[in-house]
Design an enzyme around this catalytic site. Structure first.
Site, PDB file in Angstrom:
ATOM      1  N   LYS A 138       0.529  -1.097   0.053  1.00 51.34           N
ATOM      2  CA  LYS A 138       0.124  -0.338  -0.136  1.00 51.34           C
ATOM      3  C   LYS A 138       1.386   0.915  -0.010  1.00 51.34           C
ATOM      4  CE  LYS A 138      -4.217  -1.605   2.266  1.00 51.34           C
ATOM      5  NZ  LYS A 138      -3.804  -3.762   2.807  1.00 51.34           N
TER       6      LYS A 138
ATOM      7  N   ALA B 235       2.141   4.844  -0.724  1.00 51.81           N
ATOM      8  CA  ALA B 235       1.202   5.711  -0.877  1.00 51.81           C
ATOM      9  C   ALA B 235       2.066   7.652  -0.383  1.00 51.81           C
ATOM     10  CB  ALA B 235       0.033   6.056   0.328  1.00 51.81           C
ATOM     11  N   ASP B 236       3.001   7.405  -1.369  1.00 58.78           N
ATOM     12  CA  ASP B 236       3.697   8.568  -1.256  1.00 58.78           C
ATOM     13  C   ASP B 236       3.956   9.577  -2.454  1.00 58.78           C
ATOM     14  OD1 ASP B 236       5.557  10.683   0.241  1.00 58.78           O
ATOM     15  OD2 ASP B 236       5.975   9.768   1.612  1.00 58.78           O
TER      16      ASP B 236
ATOM     17  N   GLY C 193       6.836  10.030  -5.902  1.00 52.01           N
ATOM     18  CA  GLY C 193       7.552   9.233  -6.755  1.00 52.01           C
ATOM     19  C   GLY C 193       8.420   8.512  -6.697  1.00 52.01           C
TER      20      GLY C 193
ATOM     21  N   TYR D 262     -17.325  -8.585   5.998  1.00 48.76           N
ATOM     22  CA  TYR D 262     -17.169 -10.059   4.864  1.00 48.76           C
ATOM     23  C   TYR D 262     -17.916 -10.419   4.506  1.00 48.76           C
ATOM     24  CZ  TYR D 262     -12.933 -11.159   8.120  1.00 48.76           C
ATOM     25  OH  TYR D 262     -12.139 -11.014   8.700  1.00 48.76           O
TER      26      TYR D 262
ATOM     27  N   ARG E 116      -8.289 -14.730   8.095  1.00 44.53           N
ATOM     28  CA  ARG E 116      -8.498 -15.008   9.431  1.00 44.53           C
ATOM     29  C   ARG E 116      -9.477 -16.057   9.150  1.00 44.53           C
ATOM     30  NH1 ARG E 116      -9.305 -10.138  12.012  1.00 44.53           N
ATOM     31  NH2 ARG E 116      -9.267  -8.457   9.797  1.00 44.53           N
TER      32      ARG E 116
HETATM   33  P1  BMP Z   1      -8.296 -10.919   6.372  1.00 52.48           P
HETATM   34  O1  BMP Z   1      -9.297 -11.812   5.822  1.00 52.48           O
HETATM   35  O2  BMP Z   1      -8.337 -11.123   8.027  1.00 52.48           O
HETATM   36  O3  BMP Z   1      -9.938 -10.018   6.699  1.00 52.48           O
HETATM   37  O4  BMP Z   1      -7.470 -10.036   5.677  1.00 52.48           O
HETATM   38  C1  BMP Z   1      -7.594  -9.344   4.999  1.00 52.48           C
HETATM   39  C2  BMP Z   1      -6.595  -9.061   4.272  1.00 52.48           C
HETATM   40  O5  BMP Z   1      -6.777  -8.423   3.416  1.00 52.48           O
HETATM   41  C3  BMP Z   1      -5.458  -7.690   5.252  1.00 52.48           C
HETATM   42  O6  BMP Z   1      -3.631  -8.457   4.919  1.00 52.48           O
HETATM   43  C4  BMP Z   1      -5.747  -6.796   4.678  1.00 52.48           C
HETATM   44  O7  BMP Z   1      -4.505  -6.047   4.739  1.00 52.48           O
HETATM   45  C5  BMP Z   1      -5.930  -6.197   3.482  1.00 52.48           C
HETATM   46  N1  BMP Z   1      -6.996  -5.925   2.689  1.00 52.48           N
HETATM   47  C6  BMP Z   1      -8.352  -5.314   3.223  1.00 52.48           C
HETATM   48  O8  BMP Z   1      -8.836  -6.476   4.139  1.00 52.48           O
HETATM   49  N2  BMP Z   1      -9.275  -4.605   3.062  1.00 52.48           N
HETATM   50  C7  BMP Z   1      -8.619  -4.053   1.996  1.00 52.48           C
HETATM   51  O9  BMP Z   1      -9.442  -2.755   1.626  1.00 52.48           O
HETATM   52  C8  BMP Z   1      -8.011  -3.896   1.414  1.00 52.48           C
HETATM   53  C9  BMP Z   1      -6.867  -4.666   1.475  1.00 52.48           C
HETATM   54  O10 BMP Z   1      -5.216  -5.041   1.146  1.00 52.48           O
END
Ligand code: BMP
Length: 272
Positions: free
Chosen positions: A93, A95-96, A98, A220, A239
């Site tokens: 990610k 974000a700075d 170039g 989710y 997870r």
């Molecule tokens: P988990 O399935 O355990 O919630 O992990 C999600 C992963 O996806 C994490 O590594 C998080 O940094 C990344 N992520 C996210 O959850 N939502 C986003 O919008 C962008 C992500 O990179």
């Protein structure tokens, strides 16, 4: 439209070698699953990757959370990717400006560009972030994703911001191969531009079969909601697969198998 074509067919829609490799790997392994292995011990990281890798097209890392990192870990990671045929996505990610992101991408202790096939960036600084990362990544054949949307409650990456992210990607198709997003971005913000034949990969985090969220804003959806209903190409699961015990390798393996099956079934349903 791309989401009605097979992954294998879509490899022809891209010139970027990483995009082609991802799509060919998905077709070969019959997997649209990326596992996000967010553990802090390198031995757990390697053990989990070794267990889930037969079921994935991609492993997503946060290399900066590893507490006992040293560069030999990178060699071990590369060994696993050759053994199991998958790619690495370092979820950095950026974000700075170039110049700074070029240094962060190529250097430091992690030397991300030297091993990660794919990385990502927030579009917030504007197109210069792509130029900075491309100066390092393009000569190596790497690919970039822009974060067009996020899975979290209250995300600011919506509406006009998302559209501008897609326009930025459209102008740098040699390097930007897709998005972190919750839905397809084909033709988004196109106005009068000709976008016929446009194809971007959509990688979707925030995927879970049981839980609807966590206590820190994560939300989710199921693999079917992402892939069949929203046209996502790759589901990213953390997870939901490794749970709360990084040592429970048998359970982790079973969960990976389960998410792989759910993701692929949703893709087949979409093609049908
Ligand atoms: P988990 O399935 O355990 O919630 O992990 C999600 C992963 O996806 C994490 O590594 C998080 O940094 C990344 N992520 C996210 O959850 N939502 C986003 O919008 C962008 C992500 O990179």
């Amino acid at each position: 439209p791309p989401h009605t074509q097979s992954y294998g067919e879509r490899s022809l829609n891209f010139t970027n070698p990483t995009a082609k490799l991802i799509l060919e790997t998905m077709e070969r392994k019959k997997s649209n699953l990326a596992v996000s292995v967010d553990v802090t011990d390198k031995h757990d990281l390697l053990a989990i990757i070794d267990a889930v890798a037969p079921y994935v097209c991609m492993i997503k890392t946060h290399i900066d959370i590893i507490e006992n990192f040293d560069f030999s870990l990178i060699e071990q990671l590369q060994h696993l990717s050759h053994k199991h045929d998958f790619l690495y996505f370092e979820d950095r990610k950026f974000a700075d400006i170039g110049n700074t992101v070029a240094l962060q991408y190529s250097g430091g202790v992690h030397k991300i560009a030297s091993w990660a096939h794919l990385t990502n960036a927030h579009p917030v600084p504007g197109p210069s972030i792509i130029m900075g990362l491309a100066s390092v990544g393009l000569p190596l054949g790497r690919g970039l994703l822009l974060l067009a949307e996020m899975s979290t409650k209250g995300s600011l990456a919506v509406g006009e911001y998302t559209e501008e992210a897609v326009r930025m990607a459209r102008r740098h198709r040699d390097f930007v191969i897709g998005f972190i997003a919750q839905t397809r971005m084909d033709g988004v913000g196109a106005a009068g531009d000709d976008v016929s034949g446009e194809d971007f990969l959509v990688l979707t985090p925030g995927i879970g079969l049981e839980s609807k969220g966590d206590s820190m804003g994560q939300q989710y959806r199921t693999p079917r909601e992402a892939v069949y209903e929203s046209g996502s190409d790759i589901i990213i699961v953390g997870r939901g697969i490794y749970g709360t015990d990084p040592k429970a390798i048998d359970t982790i393996t079973r969960q990976a198998e389960r998410y792989m099956a759910a993701g692929w079934a949703a893709y087949l349903e979409r093609l049908a």
